[in-house]
Design a protein around this motif. Structure first.
Motif, PDB file in Angstrom:
ATOM      1  N   ALA A  37      35.797  52.484  29.498  1.00  0.00           N
ATOM      2  CA  ALA A  37      35.954  51.842  30.807  1.00  0.00           C
ATOM      3  C   ALA A  37      37.300  51.132  30.870  1.00  0.00           C
ATOM      4  CB  ALA A  37      34.827  50.856  31.070  1.00  0.00           C
ATOM      5  N   THR A  38      37.997  51.303  31.984  1.00  0.00           N
ATOM      6  CA  THR A  38      39.274  50.632  32.223  1.00  0.00           C
ATOM      7  C   THR A  38      39.297  50.194  33.686  1.00  0.00           C
ATOM      8  OG1 THR A  38      40.372  52.720  32.796  1.00  0.00           O
ATOM      9  CG2 THR A  38      40.525  51.994  30.495  1.00  0.00           C
ATOM     10  N   GLY A  39      40.310  49.429  34.057  1.00  0.00           N
ATOM     11  CA  GLY A  39      40.450  49.024  35.444  1.00  0.00           C
ATOM     12  C   GLY A  39      40.913  47.590  35.564  1.00  0.00           C
ATOM     13  N   ALA A  40      41.343  47.233  36.754  1.00  0.00           N
ATOM     14  CA  ALA A  40      41.913  45.904  36.993  1.00  0.00           C
ATOM     15  C   ALA A  40      40.931  44.788  36.668  1.00  0.00           C
ATOM     16  CB  ALA A  40      42.362  45.799  38.450  1.00  0.00           C
ATOM     17  N   ALA A  41      39.642  45.017  36.880  1.00  0.00           N
ATOM     18  CA  ALA A  41      38.642  43.973  36.635  1.00  0.00           C
ATOM     19  C   ALA A  41      38.558  43.577  35.168  1.00  0.00           C
ATOM     20  CB  ALA A  41      37.276  44.438  37.130  1.00  0.00           C
ATOM     21  N   LEU A  42      39.041  44.455  34.276  1.00  0.00           N
ATOM     22  CA  LEU A  42      38.955  44.206  32.843  1.00  0.00           C
ATOM     23  C   LEU A  42      40.252  43.645  32.262  1.00  0.00           C
ATOM     24  CD1 LEU A  42      37.172  47.520  31.767  1.00  0.00           C
ATOM     25  CD2 LEU A  42      36.115  45.360  32.471  1.00  0.00           C
TER      26      LEU A  42
ATOM     27  N   ALA B 294      50.825  34.354  25.462  1.00  0.00           N
ATOM     28  CA  ALA B 294      49.932  33.609  24.575  1.00  0.00           C
ATOM     29  C   ALA B 294      48.590  33.282  25.214  1.00  0.00           C
ATOM     30  CB  ALA B 294      50.609  32.312  24.129  1.00  0.00           C
ATOM     31  N   ALA B 295      48.423  33.597  26.501  1.00  0.00           N
ATOM     32  CA  ALA B 295      47.166  33.294  27.182  1.00  0.00           C
ATOM     33  C   ALA B 295      46.581  34.508  27.895  1.00  0.00           C
ATOM     34  CB  ALA B 295      47.379  32.158  28.180  1.00  0.00           C
ATOM     35  N   ARG B 296      47.082  35.705  27.575  1.00  0.00           N
ATOM     36  CA  ARG B 296      46.609  36.920  28.241  1.00  0.00           C
ATOM     37  C   ARG B 296      45.348  37.440  27.555  1.00  0.00           C
ATOM     38  NH1 ARG B 296      49.367  39.575  31.875  1.00  0.00           N
ATOM     39  NH2 ARG B 296      48.667  41.623  31.176  1.00  0.00           N
ATOM     40  N   VAL B 297      44.193  36.995  28.055  1.00  0.00           N
ATOM     41  CA  VAL B 297      42.899  37.397  27.509  1.00  0.00           C
ATOM     42  C   VAL B 297      42.029  37.877  28.657  1.00  0.00           C
ATOM     43  CG1 VAL B 297      40.862  36.690  26.207  1.00  0.00           C
ATOM     44  CG2 VAL B 297      43.097  35.714  25.642  1.00  0.00           C
ATOM     45  N   GLY B 298      41.855  39.183  28.753  1.00  0.00           N
ATOM     46  CA  GLY B 298      41.025  39.762  29.798  1.00  0.00           C
ATOM     47  C   GLY B 298      39.592  39.935  29.327  1.00  0.00           C
ATOM     48  N   VAL B 299      39.111  41.191  29.340  1.00  0.00           N
ATOM     49  CA  VAL B 299      37.725  41.453  28.932  1.00  0.00           C
ATOM     50  C   VAL B 299      37.500  40.898  27.530  1.00  0.00           C
ATOM     51  CG1 VAL B 299      38.329  43.783  28.106  1.00  0.00           C
ATOM     52  CG2 VAL B 299      35.971  43.253  28.732  1.00  0.00           C
ATOM     53  N   ASN B 300      36.385  40.196  27.345  1.00  0.00           N
ATOM     54  CA  ASN B 300      36.201  39.407  26.127  1.00  0.00           C
ATOM     55  C   ASN B 300      34.812  39.607  25.532  1.00  0.00           C
ATOM     56  OD1 ASN B 300      35.954  37.327  24.228  1.00  0.00           O
ATOM     57  ND2 ASN B 300      37.218  35.920  25.395  1.00  0.00           N
TER      58      ASN B 300
END
Length: 326
Positions: A183-188, A196-202
């Motif tokens: 799965a990929t996409g902007a929501a993730l 240093a703060a780029r944390v998306g899907v977790n």
């Protein structure tokens, strides 16, 4: 996992960004009560408990992120190291800059799987024998990513991995091998402009024929249906306004009520099926940047990594009220 800070100054700035409000408390009874810290850990030894898997006896298997260890902690607080991931020379892990062990999941036979992020070829999923032993890498993941949340679907024989930097949910056979971008996409994807703060899907959990994930930067809880073919369905947003959400757990296997760790604010929040949410535990109860949650029966386990407070990494136990399980 939000991130392992390089300095207190950077940490303070990161926490000041993107603060979102939570829904006011409703109802006449809290979802969680009687919190108690059952184990305290040592920051100087890298014992920041990042993720959790439960054993049949009620003990918890925790990943100690910067120590590169997996440890078993009993309900009485006794701690035993099960495995140590190999040291990596010149680790270049995105966001954190060092080798860290993150997500963990347990098979019915006791085998443990963990995510190891290093910025090298050692990045990927590692298997640990039941009861502990030498870890072995079973799948490589991109060294440019940050494999974070991890869950096992034994029925299909696959593992799902949330990559916080690449904004991808990977799918990998439990036998090992090449990962597939499931799965990929902007929501993730991460949205914070600062590296240093780029944390998306977790966080990541499998629940009722779907893969559920959190996105730390956007403060959202998402549901991704698993189609009959095994492919990912359309990503659905189930809750918003969850500031610095990390991992989470479902209170009931038959319903969609969630307990989520809000690491930035040192809170545990109940998220109802309609997306409304309220704080049920705070720093006053013993939380110190909680990173994950596990529920079994009427017990909830909450590890705190103390990434930002720099004080008292611990494992907290509390009671889940039957009444608020809807």
């Amino acid at each position: 996992m939000l991130r392992v800070p390089r300095s207190a100054g950077v940490t303070t700035a990161a926490l000041a960004l993107g603060l979102l409000a939570t829904t006011p408390a409703v109802g006449d009874e809290p979802a969680v009560s009687a919190p108690r810290v059952v184990a305290h850990f040592d920051l100087a030894k890298g014992q920041s408990p990042e993720n959790i898997a439960l054993e049949p006896d009620g003990s918890a298997d925790l990943t100690f992120s910067t120590a590169r260890q997996v440890a078993n902690v009993t309900r009485q607080g006794r701690t035993r190291v099960l495995a140590t991931l190999p040291a990596v020379t010149n680790a270049q892990t995105p966001v954190v800059g060092r080798a860290v062990v993150l997500g963990i999941t347990r098979a019915q036979d006791g085998t443990l799987y963990v995510n190891y992020a290093t910025g090298t070829r050692a990045t990927g999923i590692w298997r640990i024998p039941s009861g502990g032993g030498k870890p072995r890498q079973i799948a490589q993941l991109p060294p440019t990513g940050l494999p974070n949340g991890l869950a096992l679907d034994e029925r299909r024989g696959v593992l799902y991995v949330a990559d916080s930097v690449l904004g991808t949910v990977w799918r990998v056979p439990t036998s090992g091998g090449k990962p597939k971008a499931w799965a990929t996409g902007a929501a993730l994807e991460p949205t914070n402009p600062r590296p240093a703060a780029r944390v998306g899907v977790n966080g990541l959990r499998i629940h009722r024929d779907a893969v559920w994930v959190s996105n730390t930067n956007t403060g959202t809880l998402l549901r991704i249906p698993v189609r009959e073919s095994g492919c990912a369905g359309t990503i659905e947003t189930r809750a918003k306004g969850l500031y610095a959400i990390d991992d989470f757990a479902f209170v009931d296997r038959h319903r969609d009520t969630v307990l989520a760790a809000l690491t930035g604010g040192s809170e545990l929040t109940q998220v109802r099926p309609d997306g409304t949410h309220r704080v049920v535990l705070t720093r006053k109860d013993g939380l110190s940047n909680p990173t994950s949650v596990a529920v079994r029966g009427r017990s909830v386990y909450v590890p705190s990594a103390a990434y930002f407070t720099r004080s008292d990494p611990n494992l907290l136990l509390a009671r889940v009220h039957q009444r608020d399980r809807g």
